[in-house]
Design a protein around this motif. Structure first.
Motif, mmCIF file in Angstrom:
data_model
loop_
_atom_site.group_PDB
_atom_site.id
_atom_site.type_symbol
_atom_site.label_atom_id
_atom_site.label_comp_id
_atom_site.label_asym_id
_atom_site.label_seq_id
_atom_site.Cartn_x
_atom_site.Cartn_y
_atom_site.Cartn_z
ATOM 1 N N UNK A 149 0.759 -1.256 -0.154
ATOM 2 C CA UNK A 149 -0.002 -0.010 0.086
ATOM 3 C C UNK A 149 0.932 1.328 -0.122
ATOM 4 N N UNK A 150 2.014 1.210 0.858
ATOM 5 C CA UNK A 150 2.767 2.513 0.945
ATOM 6 C C UNK A 150 3.831 2.576 -0.272
ATOM 7 N N UNK A 151 4.391 1.851 -0.571
ATOM 8 C CA UNK A 151 5.543 1.645 -1.662
ATOM 9 C C UNK A 151 5.099 1.367 -2.868
ATOM 10 N N UNK A 152 4.074 0.236 -3.294
ATOM 11 C CA UNK A 152 3.704 -0.092 -4.396
ATOM 12 C C UNK A 152 2.750 0.657 -5.019
ATOM 13 N N UNK A 153 1.422 0.737 -4.205
ATOM 14 C CA UNK A 153 0.230 1.364 -4.915
ATOM 15 C C UNK A 153 0.408 3.031 -4.797
ATOM 16 N N UNK A 154 1.376 3.756 -3.956
ATOM 17 C CA UNK A 154 1.438 5.057 -4.074
ATOM 18 C C UNK A 154 2.320 5.432 -5.196
ATOM 19 N N UNK A 155 2.978 4.791 -6.003
ATOM 20 C CA UNK A 155 4.035 5.270 -6.798
ATOM 21 C C UNK A 155 5.200 5.378 -6.472
ATOM 22 N N UNK A 156 5.538 5.261 -5.088
ATOM 23 C CA UNK A 156 6.909 5.469 -4.548
ATOM 24 C C UNK A 156 7.876 4.379 -5.149
ATOM 25 N N UNK A 157 7.641 3.083 -5.507
ATOM 26 C CA UNK A 157 8.393 2.016 -5.972
ATOM 27 C C UNK A 157 8.906 2.647 -7.348
ATOM 28 N N UNK A 158 7.772 2.942 -8.193
ATOM 29 C CA UNK A 158 8.084 3.204 -9.487
ATOM 30 C C UNK A 158 8.925 4.481 -9.696
ATOM 31 N N UNK A 199 -15.435 18.829 24.284
ATOM 32 C CA UNK A 199 -15.906 17.862 25.159
ATOM 33 C C UNK A 199 -16.767 16.521 24.371
ATOM 34 N N UNK A 200 -16.315 16.385 23.381
ATOM 35 C CA UNK A 200 -16.893 15.232 22.460
ATOM 36 C C UNK A 200 -15.846 14.585 21.837
ATOM 37 N N UNK A 201 -16.313 13.274 21.528
ATOM 38 C CA UNK A 201 -15.147 12.430 21.162
ATOM 39 C C UNK A 201 -14.961 12.585 19.611
ATOM 40 N N UNK A 202 -13.782 12.443 19.271
ATOM 41 C CA UNK A 202 -13.345 12.518 17.967
ATOM 42 C C UNK A 202 -13.040 11.284 17.124
ATOM 43 N N UNK A 203 -13.270 11.109 15.750
ATOM 44 C CA UNK A 203 -12.733 10.215 14.948
ATOM 45 C C UNK A 203 -11.681 10.446 14.142
ATOM 46 N N UNK A 204 -10.561 9.991 13.935
ATOM 47 C CA UNK A 204 -9.382 10.252 13.019
ATOM 48 C C UNK A 204 -8.945 9.015 12.459
ATOM 49 N N UNK A 205 -8.471 9.236 11.120
ATOM 50 C CA UNK A 205 -7.735 8.013 10.510
ATOM 51 C C UNK A 205 -6.586 8.456 9.615
ATOM 52 N N UNK A 206 -5.764 7.457 9.312
ATOM 53 C CA UNK A 206 -4.940 7.727 8.036
ATOM 54 C C UNK A 206 -4.568 6.226 7.488
ATOM 55 N N UNK A 207 -4.076 6.271 6.574
ATOM 56 C CA UNK A 207 -3.570 4.943 5.893
ATOM 57 C C UNK A 207 -2.138 4.851 5.174
ATOM 58 N N UNK A 208 -1.697 3.699 4.961
ATOM 59 C CA UNK A 208 -0.493 3.764 4.427
ATOM 60 C C UNK A 208 -0.452 4.246 3.077
ATOM 61 N N UNK A 209 -1.549 4.200 2.228
ATOM 62 C CA UNK A 209 -1.473 4.702 0.872
ATOM 63 C C UNK A 209 -1.371 6.151 0.899
ATOM 64 N N UNK A 210 -2.400 6.903 1.632
ATOM 65 C CA UNK A 210 -2.495 8.235 1.664
ATOM 66 C C UNK A 210 -1.129 9.021 2.171
ATOM 67 N N UNK A 211 -0.666 8.321 3.115
ATOM 68 C CA UNK A 211 0.910 8.746 3.854
ATOM 69 C C UNK A 211 1.798 8.798 2.734
#
Length: 409
Positions: A149-158, A199-211
């Motif tokens: 996801x990080x190196x292949x799909x993102x274009x880094x390897x290429x 005072x309220x809960x929060x939902x956050x996310x990240x992914x290998x691909x978008x990073x």
């Protein structure tokens, strides 16, 4: 009186495995948080899957690579598939500030761990998710590792292939994981601040691909507009000779990164190639680019006269911006790494001291070095359950029923 750690009033519950999400939780621990790692009864599958250190004695066979991403945590082993296991997680989240996981969305919902489900238990909880490709879209279901996801799909390897025909080189373990862990960490810290203010809960996310795409943002700033393939340049095709890499006489390499118009004369003088300054073909950047293959050959030949460490003072004298291409074993002994305490010492309760890797965050006057070694699977099961209000009889029954586990006495 010791300086307080920035997160010493924060409790984190993590349900994750491998390296990306655990690395974020490890840094939270370094910053003072009480991190409780909930593992399967058999332990995190990352345990004992990587190369052992070549040491004898007390630390022979110790899992140092697992330790990097799990130092300072407490471990409880729980059967998440059971009603009792899910109840334990919710009990622990009642007193937590952060819940961190790398479970895909359908698995979060299956185990009662989605943001909405946990907010029923703790409405102020920060819920943090790390995935391969995100929680939206047609491939939100797809598992991902950093090489895919990080190196292949993102274009880094290429993009990093050496020229158009260069092979794809494999990344070293967890490079993408640890980079994404830093992204997750920054989101958690921002969400904690927002939860405190609202005072309220929060939902956050990240992914290998978008990073990974963010790490290529300089390229994507253009590619997102023109959608043209990135030009992959070999050493003989670089735009400027002063932003290239070269081997020295001992086989070790150096890399330069300088604007050529200003640095070209000093570059030639350092290498003893003053004659190139009078070569009519090389009087401007275009001329040098048109003859780059020959320039690279001449620089290679000049550098072959000395080993890398002898070239360093010469480069510095000419004020060149350069760096040695070090082996990992050399970095561990690097005086600069020592000066910034990049490899601090940790005390293991049974085996003694060992060196590990510090997270790339320093706060003046605050010791954010790792506080203790990683736990064994379920090492703190009884202690954590006791803190959560379970009595000894209830804990004994959970152990007997196989809903939780702890190490043998």
């Amino acid at each position: 009186m010791s300086t307080p750690l920035p997160l010493d009033d924060v409790r984190v519950i993590e349900i994750d495995s491998w390296m990306a999400a655990p690395s974020a939780a490890a840094i939270l621990s370094d910053l003072g948080a009480d991190v409780i790692k909930i593992e399967p009864l058999s332990g995190d599958p990352m345990r004992n899957t990587t190369r052992p250190a070549k040491v004898d004695g007390a630390f022979k066979g110790y899992d140092f690579q697992f330790d990097v991403d799990n130092r300072g945590k407490r471990s409880i082993a729980v059967d998440l598939a059971s009603d009792e296991g899910r109840d334990i997680v919710h009990r622990l989240c009642e007193g937590a500030d952060v819940f961190l996981c790398n479970l895909l969305q359908h698995r979060q919902e299956k185990f009662g761990l989605s943001p909405a489900q946990l907010w029923e238990t703790n409405s102020k909880l920060v819920h943090a998710t790390l995935t391969g490709y995100g929680t939206d879209g047609p491939e939100a279901w797809r598992p991902g590792y950093d090489v895919t996801a990080f190196f292949g799909r993102s274009g880094l390897y290429d993009s990093m292939r050496d020229g158009n025909d260069g092979q794809v080189a494999m990344a070293r373990p967890a490079q993408g994981d640890h980079t994404t862990g830093l992204a997750l960490l920054s989101g958690i810290l921002a969400a904690l601040r927002l939860a405190e203010r609202t005072g309220t809960g929060q939902a956050i996310e990240t992914s290998l691909f978008e990073t990974a795409v963010w790490t290529l943002a300089t390229d994507y700033g253009v590619t997102a507009v023109d959608q043209a393939p990135v030009r992959r340049r070999s050493r003989q095709q670089q735009i400027v000779a002063t932003a290239n890499r070269y081997p020295c006489g001992d086989g070790n390499w150096v890399v330069f990164n300088m604007p050529e118009e200003a640095a070209w004369p000093r570059f030639c003088q350092a290498l003893g190639l003053e004659q190139l300054l009078d070569d009519n073909r090389l009087q401007n950047i275009k001329g040098r680019f048109d003859n780059m293959a020959e320039v690279v050959d001449l620089v290679d030949e000049a550098l072959s006269a000395r080993p890398r460490d002898e070239w360093g003072p010469i480069f510095d004298e000419q004020r060149l911006i350069w760096g040695p291409v070090l082996g990992l074993h050399e970095v561990v002994a690097d005086p600069q790494a020592e000066a910034i305490d990049l490899f601090p010492t940790v005390e293991h309760a049974e085996h003694g001291e060992y060196r590990t890797v510090r997270a790339p965050i320093r706060i003046q006057g605050v010791d954010t070095s790792p506080r203790r070694s990683s736990p064994t699977p379920g090492q703190h099961t009884r202690l954590v359950l006791t803190d959560a209000g379970f009595d000894d009889a209830a804990i004994d029954q959970l152990i007997a029923d196989g809903k939780v586990a702890q190490p043998e006495a």
